[in-house]
Design a protein around this motif. Structure first.
Motif, PDB file in Angstrom:
ATOM      1  N   TYR A 348      13.013   7.636  28.704  1.00 26.62           N
ATOM      2  CA  TYR A 348      13.651   8.785  29.378  1.00 26.62           C
ATOM      3  C   TYR A 348      12.641   9.903  29.687  1.00 26.62           C
ATOM      4  N   ASN A 349      11.359   9.557  29.696  1.00 29.03           N
ATOM      5  CA  ASN A 349      10.283  10.542  29.935  1.00 29.03           C
ATOM      6  C   ASN A 349      10.325  11.710  28.951  1.00 29.03           C
ATOM      7  N   LEU A 350      10.878  11.463  27.742  1.00 32.30           N
ATOM      8  CA  LEU A 350      10.946  12.542  26.757  1.00 32.30           C
ATOM      9  C   LEU A 350       9.537  12.944  26.343  1.00 32.30           C
ATOM     10  N   PRO A 351       9.311  14.249  26.124  1.00 32.61           N
ATOM     11  CA  PRO A 351       7.971  14.697  25.766  1.00 32.61           C
ATOM     12  C   PRO A 351       7.566  14.206  24.390  1.00 32.61           C
ATOM     13  N   PRO A 352       6.317  13.753  24.243  1.00 27.88           N
ATOM     14  CA  PRO A 352       5.858  13.345  22.908  1.00 27.88           C
ATOM     15  C   PRO A 352       5.707  14.568  22.011  1.00 27.88           C
ATOM     16  N   ASP A 353       5.740  14.361  20.696  1.00 28.75           N
ATOM     17  CA  ASP A 353       5.541  15.458  19.753  1.00 28.75           C
ATOM     18  C   ASP A 353       4.150  16.063  19.918  1.00 28.75           C
ATOM     19  N   ALA A 354       4.036  17.307  19.539  1.00 29.95           N
ATOM     20  CA  ALA A 354       2.722  17.943  19.582  1.00 29.95           C
ATOM     21  C   ALA A 354       2.487  18.695  18.290  1.00 29.95           C
ATOM     22  N   ALA A 355       1.224  18.785  17.868  1.00 30.33           N
ATOM     23  CA  ALA A 355       0.919  19.701  16.767  1.00 30.33           C
ATOM     24  C   ALA A 355       0.929  21.096  17.365  1.00 30.33           C
ATOM     25  N   VAL A 356       0.645  22.130  16.576  1.00 31.18           N
ATOM     26  CA  VAL A 356       0.988  23.437  17.099  1.00 31.18           C
ATOM     27  C   VAL A 356      -0.193  24.170  17.746  1.00 31.18           C
ATOM     28  N   LYS A 357      -0.771  25.196  17.070  1.00 31.70           N
ATOM     29  CA  LYS A 357      -1.664  26.106  17.805  1.00 31.70           C
ATOM     30  C   LYS A 357      -2.843  25.412  18.498  1.00 31.70           C
ATOM     31  N   SER A 358      -3.553  24.586  17.717  1.00 31.81           N
ATOM     32  CA  SER A 358      -4.723  23.958  18.320  1.00 31.81           C
ATOM     33  C   SER A 358      -4.282  23.022  19.434  1.00 31.81           C
ATOM     34  N   ALA A 359      -3.113  22.412  19.248  1.00 36.55           N
ATOM     35  CA  ALA A 359      -2.608  21.506  20.278  1.00 36.55           C
ATOM     36  C   ALA A 359      -2.254  22.274  21.547  1.00 36.55           C
ATOM     37  N   ILE A 360      -1.752  23.497  21.376  1.00 33.04           N
ATOM     38  CA  ILE A 360      -1.393  24.298  22.555  1.00 33.04           C
ATOM     39  C   ILE A 360      -2.659  24.597  23.372  1.00 33.04           C
TER      40      ILE A 360
END
Ligand SMILES: Cc1cc2nc3c(=O)[nH]c(=O)nc-3n(C[C@H](O)[C@H](O)[C@H](O)COP(=O)(O)OP(=O)(O)OC[C@H]3O[C@@H](n4cnc5c(N)ncnc54)[C@H](O)[C@@H]3O)c2cc1C
Length: 447
Positions: A348-360
């Motif tokens: 469903y093209n759902l967004p994959p998980d991300a880590a937080v600040k550094s990932a942003i």
């Protein structure tokens, strides 16, 4: 709720997290009034733990019923997940926490009480929406968002089967219908609601992997009034400043609010409660007839509490989600309305998980190098504001739901650790400001 409508680049990263328990070295405390100077003894009808959406509502609703209150809040502001940033240069307000409200009476009444006008939120935009896979920073070629109409139709037909999901709390039948216990991914396939999944997921932030959680939580959160919101529109504050509600409530509650304060120890009996709280001025003793716990009822959050065996055993079962929000400047990406995270190859093209600040930061840099969005420039992204809303979305396993978890949880009201303790908040109601207010109204009315 929809980062795509924000004018400032807002990244919301969600992932599942299990929090380690807090270690808590208990100082020597006394419940004896003789141990405190008179100004450090607070006697009230009701003490409320937590000054977020439900705790603030409870305090105001109690005041309106001529009850005296004290609110114990660990942060230095009221409002919980409501965060409004003021741009120092322009004075412009930016809501980067709670943005939208369902168009229901309790929402309109609560804002009207503080003379804050509401308006229908407007998502229309002249600017270009970009769909980018945040893992690669590349635009997802050929992706067009699915028209959710057919999926919402099929979803709505299922929702209509479960009128009890519209109740303010988890008032579940016994047995709980099997369809509510299956993972939502199976529910989607069974009832062909595929085209609505991306939209539901955008709204259900902080839930972790939507496809794996018991369907109960999705249907309860994304319920009839939410579906109506998607069709008829949500409300937001006309002045674009959701924090105003809590600023005004805070002013009205005045010295009854104890900010930057936590509970060190409690003594709860059927006749009342005593709480020793750590405030910036030192230890204070709060004495009240009733206690309302509105903070998330995690064992780690209630470390100083004299929890009963039943409370402890229920609260140990929560699984929590995580939710972070931030405002980032100097992204090097031109002022655009939205960049939506779209998984190029995920169901469903759902967004994959991300880590937080550094990932942003890493994501912004990937977008700059790989997306081909015109006008990007080299720069170092800066966090103007960052908030952890974690732990978020307390839920339990399908087995626990089937085993009567919510009936046991509801039975704690006025009877759990002691007859003087009541609970409110999203874990008992469901997420959504209007929903926690409606649930809280019932608790306050019943005190
Ligand atoms: C980023 C984000 C955006 C959202 N957007 C929307 C939206 O647009 N519309 C909407 O309707 N809903 C939205 N929600 C959901 C809504 O904010 C929640 O459903 C609602 O805040 C839940 O209310 P609550 O009182 O249960 O929890 P909270 O509002 O979180 O309040 C709990 C309070 O307890 C305090 N606390 C916690 N532990 C302790 C402790 N040990 N001692 C003292 N205090 C403690 C916390 O600091 C907090 O202030 C959003 C949530 C998030 C995270």
């Amino acid at each position: 709720m929809k980062p795509s409508i924000r004018q400032t680049l807002l990244f919301l990263a969600t992932c599942l997290a299990t929090l380690p328990p807090l270690t808590h070295a208990a100082p020597a405390v006394s419940f004896d009034t003789a141990s405190y100077s008179p100004s450090f003894i607070i006697k009230r009808d009701v003490v409320v733990l937590g000054g977020g959406a439900s705790g603030t509502y409870a305090a105001i609703a109690l005041r309106d019923r001529k009850k005296s209150v004290a609110v114990i809040e660990k942060q230095d502001y009221l409002g919980g997940h409501t965060n409004t940033y003021t741009d120092p240069a322009s004075g412009k307000k930016i809501d980067y926490g709670v943005v939208l409200y369902e168009d229901i009476d309790i929402v309109k009444k609560f804002f009207a009480r503080f003379d804050i006008p509401l308006t229908v939120a407007n998502f229309s935009s002249q600017l270009t929406p970009y769909r980018v896979d945040f893992r690669t920073g590349k635009q997802v070629a050929g992706y067009t968002p699915a028209d959710p109409t057919a999926g919402f139709g099929a979803y709505g037909a299922q929702l209509a089967k479960y009128a009890f999901l519209n109740e303010p709390g988890y008032d579940l039948p016994n047995p709980v219908p099997d369809d509510l216990l299956i993972p939502f991914g199976d529910f989607i396939k069974k009832y062909k609601i595929d085209s609505a999944v991306f939209t539901i997921n955008e709204y259900a932030q902080g839930f972790g992997n939507l496809l794996e959680i018991p369907s109960l939580y999705v249907l309860r959160y994304f319920g009839t009034s939410t579906l109506a919101g998607f069709q008829a529109g949500f409300l937001t504050t006309a002045r674009g400043n959701n924090g105003e509600l809590y600023e005004k409530a805070s002013k009205e509650l005045g010295g009854d609010v104890f900010l930057s304060s936590t509970v060190i120890a409690t003594l709860r009996t059927n006749n009342g409660v005593k709480l020793v709280i750590q405030t910036p001025q030192g230890l204070k003793l709060v004495i009240a007839s009733k206690l309302i716990i509105s903070a998330p009822p995690l064992v780690s959050n209630l470390a100083g509490f004299d929890l009963s065996t039943q409370e402890r055993s229920l609260f140990q079962q929560w699984v929590t989600g995580a939710y972070y929000t931030s405002l980032v400047s100097d992204t090097g990406i031109p002022d655009i309305d939205s960049i939506t995270n779209v998984g190029a190859d995920t169901p469903y093209n759902l967004p994959p998980d991300a880590a937080v600040k550094s990932a942003i930061v890493a994501t912004i840099n990937r977008i700059k190098t790989a997306s081909g969005i015109p006008g990007t420039t080299p720069s170092t992204p800066k966090f103007v504001a960052f908030n952890s809303h974690t732990p978020y979305e307390l839920r339990v396993s399908s087995d626990a739901i089937k085993g009567g978890f919510y009936a046991q949880l509801n039975a704690l009201q006025g009877a759990g650790g002691a007859k003087s303790t009541f609970y409110t908040g999203a874990a008992f109601a469901r997420h959504g400001s209007g929903d926690v207010w409606a649930f809280t109204e019932g608790i306050v009315a019943g005190l």
